[in-house]
Design an enzyme around this catalytic site. Structure first.
Site, PDB file in Angstrom:
ATOM      1  N   ARG A 184       0.994  10.073   5.994  1.00 49.42           N
ATOM      2  CA  ARG A 184       1.121   8.646   6.291  1.00 49.42           C
ATOM      3  C   ARG A 184       2.435   8.040   5.779  1.00 49.42           C
ATOM      4  O   ARG A 184       2.571   6.842   5.656  1.00 49.42           O
ATOM      5  CB  ARG A 184      -0.049   7.885   5.662  1.00 49.42           C
ATOM      6  N   LYS A 206       0.846  -1.190   0.000  1.00 47.79           N
ATOM      7  CA  LYS A 206       0.000   0.000   0.000  1.00 47.79           C
ATOM      8  C   LYS A 206       0.877   1.233   0.000  1.00 47.79           C
ATOM      9  O   LYS A 206       1.644   1.478   0.929  1.00 47.79           O
ATOM     10  CB  LYS A 206      -0.905  -0.013   1.236  1.00 47.79           C
ATOM     11  N   LYS A 265      -2.273  -1.547  -3.784  1.00 50.81           N
ATOM     12  CA  LYS A 265      -3.121  -0.358  -3.715  1.00 50.81           C
ATOM     13  C   LYS A 265      -2.270   0.886  -3.792  1.00 50.81           C
ATOM     14  O   LYS A 265      -1.253   0.942  -3.097  1.00 50.81           O
ATOM     15  CB  LYS A 265      -3.889  -0.416  -2.394  1.00 50.81           C
ATOM     16  N   TYR A 288     -15.307   0.863  -6.778  1.00 46.14           N
ATOM     17  CA  TYR A 288     -16.577   1.563  -6.561  1.00 46.14           C
ATOM     18  C   TYR A 288     -17.452   1.496  -7.812  1.00 46.14           C
ATOM     19  O   TYR A 288     -18.609   1.884  -7.783  1.00 46.14           O
ATOM     20  CB  TYR A 288     -16.303   3.022  -6.165  1.00 46.14           C
TER      21      TYR A 288
HETATM   22  C1  PBG Z   1      -7.722   2.989   5.799  1.00 49.47           C
HETATM   23  C2  PBG Z   1      -7.973   2.906   4.341  1.00 49.47           C
HETATM   24  C3  PBG Z   1      -7.845   3.914   3.373  1.00 49.47           C
HETATM   25  C4  PBG Z   1      -8.303   3.359   2.185  1.00 49.47           C
HETATM   26  C5  PBG Z   1      -8.680   2.053   2.446  1.00 49.47           C
HETATM   27  N1  PBG Z   1      -8.461   1.796   3.775  1.00 49.47           N
HETATM   28  C6  PBG Z   1      -7.390   5.316   3.512  1.00 49.47           C
HETATM   29  C7  PBG Z   1      -5.988   5.635   3.761  1.00 49.47           C
HETATM   30  O1  PBG Z   1      -5.124   4.789   3.896  1.00 49.47           O
HETATM   31  O2  PBG Z   1      -5.751   6.836   3.880  1.00 49.47           O
HETATM   32  C8  PBG Z   1      -8.410   4.094   0.870  1.00 49.47           C
HETATM   33  C9  PBG Z   1      -9.415   3.545  -0.079  1.00 49.47           C
HETATM   34  C10 PBG Z   1      -9.795   4.477  -1.176  1.00 49.47           C
HETATM   35  O3  PBG Z   1      -9.192   5.550  -1.372  1.00 49.47           O
HETATM   36  O4  PBG Z   1     -10.742   4.144  -1.882  1.00 49.47           O
HETATM   37  N2  PBG Z   1      -6.381   3.030   6.157  1.00 49.47           N
END
Ligand code: PBG
Length: 325
Positions: free
Chosen positions: A217, A195, A248, A313
Site C-alpha cells: 500500500r 495513515k 494511525k 480493541y
Molecule cells: C482499511 C483499513 C485498515 C485498517 C483500518 N481500515 C487496513 C489497511 O489499511 O490495511 C487497519 C486497522 C487495524 O489494523 O486495526 N483500509
C-alpha cells in the site's frame, strides 16, 4: 546536604491520594471507540486477535447492546462481504453487509451508541487494494466516485459518522460534496488523515482477508519516515471538510499525534491498531507482561500525546475490568 533543592519531586508522589490529585491524564470510557467486524458468515474469533470476533449481524447486535450498556460512546464497523470483485462492489451495495449491519444495529441500540462506518474498498476488492486497479497502478480519481457512493449508502443506512480510510487524494472533499448533495450535510467525517503504511495492520488484514494480492500500500499510505508530511495530509483534509482528524497507527506515531493536536484545533483521534493489540495480548497471555497495566499505560500514553479519541480493541475490557483512572 545544606541547601539541598527546595523542590523535591517525590513529595507529591508520597501517597495515593496525592498522586491522584496531581495526575495530568485520565482515560475514561468517554474517550473510546470500539472497532468491530461484521461478517455475512458465522461468528468466529480472529486467531491473531484473541477476544476479538467477526460477528454475524445477529450476534453483532447483542454485542452492541453490551457495548452501549458499558457506556462506550461509539463503535466503528468494518464489513466482510460474501464475495469480492475487482471494483469492490460490495462496498457500495445498499444490500451489502455494512448497510445490513447498520440498519440492524440502529434497531438494536437506538441512539445509545454512535455507529461509525469505515469507508474503504480493500475489504471488498478481489485484489485487496483500497482503490480501482489498472495494471499495477491504483487509480485515484475513479476510486473517489466509488468511495462517495459507499459513504452515501452508509449514511442512508444510518451511519452517524463516515470514516474514510483509503488514503486516496481528495476523498474528503469528494465524500463531503456527495453527502451534502444527498441530504447528509449534518453527517460528520472522521478522516483517517494521517495513515502510515504500517506492519501493524497485519491482524486486521487476516480478519478482513484484505491483504493486497500484489505489491503493497506504499503508493497511497504514508512512509513512516515522514513527519512534516503529516501536517500536509491533515491540512488538506481540514480544507476539504474533515470534522475529526485521525492518526494511525498510534504507538509508533505518538510524536505525530502530538504534532497534529498542537497544529490543528479539530478533535484528534488515534487508532491503536490490530497489531498493537495482538502484541500486547500475546505477551499478556504468555504471562510475559501484566496485561491490565500494559493496556492502561498504552491508552494513557496515547491520550497524553494529545489524542482526544482512541479507537481501540481494548475498549470493552478496559471498561469491564475497571481500568479507568
Ligand atoms: C482499511 C483499513 C485498515 C485498517 C483500518 N481500515 C487496513 C489497511 O489499511 O490495511 C487497519 C486497522 C487495524 O489494523 O486495526 N483500509
Amino acid at each position: 546536604m545544606p541547601g539541598y533543592p527546595a523542590y523535591r519531586a517525590r513529595r507529591l508522589r508520597a501517597t495515593p491520594i496525592l498522586r491522584r490529585l496531581v495526575q495530568e491524564t485520565r482515560v475514561t470510557r468517554d474517550d473510546l471507540i470500539y472497532p468491530m467486524f461484521v461478517t455475512h458468515a458465522e461468528t468466529s474469533e480472529i486467531s491473531s486477535m484473541p477476544g476479538i470476533y467477526r460477528f454475524c449481524v445477529q450476534d453483532l447486535c447483542s454485542e452492541l447492546e453490551q457495548v452501549a450498556g458499558l457506556g462506550i460512546p461509539g463503535v466503528i464497523l468494518f464489513g466482510i462481504p460474501p464475495e469480492k470483485d475487482a471494483a469492490g462492489s460490495g462496498a457500495y451495495d445498499d444490500g451489502g453487509i455494512l448497510p445490513q449491519a447498520l440498519r440492524a444495529a440502529r434497531k438494536a441500540v437506538g441512539n445509545d451508541l454512535l455507529l461509525i462506518a469505515d469507508v474503504c474498498l480493500c475489504e471488498y476488492t478481489s485484489h485487496g487494494h483500497c482503490g480501482i486497479v489498472e495494471g499495477d497502478r491504483i487509480l485515484n480519481d475513479p476510486t473517489l466516485q466509488l468511495l462517495s457512493r459507499a459513504a452515501c449508502v452508509y449514511a442512508e443506512a444510518g451511519a452517524d459518522i463516515i470514516a474514510p480510510s483509503d488514503m486516496m487524494d481528495g476523498r474528503i472533499g469528494a465524500i463531503r460534496r456527495a453527502l451534502d448533495q444527498s441530504g447528509f450535510a449534518d453527517t460528520p467525517i472522521l478522516a483517517y488523515a494521517v495513515k502510515y503504511a504500517s506492519a501493524f495492520y497485519g491482524p486486521f488484514r487476516e480478519a478482513a482477508d484484505s491483504a493486497p494480492q500484489f505489491g503493497d500500500r506504499r503508493s497511497y499510505q504514508m512512509a513512516p519516515h515522514n513527519r512534516r508530511e503529516a501536517y500536509r495530509e491533515a491540512a488538506m483534509d481540514v480544507e476539504e471538510g474533515a470534522d475529526i482528524l485521525m492518526v494511525k497507527p498510534a504507538l509508533p506515531c505518538l510524536d505525530i499525534i502530538s504534532d497534529i493536536s498542537r497544529q490543528f484545533s479539530l478533535p484528534v483521534a488515534a487508532y491503536n491498531v490490530s497489531g498493537e493489540y495482538a502484541m500486547l495480548k500475546a505477551a499478556a497471555l504468555n504471562g510475559w507482561i501484566d496485561g491490565e497495566r500494559a493496556i492502561a499505560e498504552t491508552l494513557t500514553a496515547i491520550k497524553r500525546a494529545g489524542a482526544d479519541i482512541i479507537l481501540t480493541y481494548h475498549a470493552k475490557e478496559f471498561v469491564q475490568r475497571g481500568m479507568e483512572r
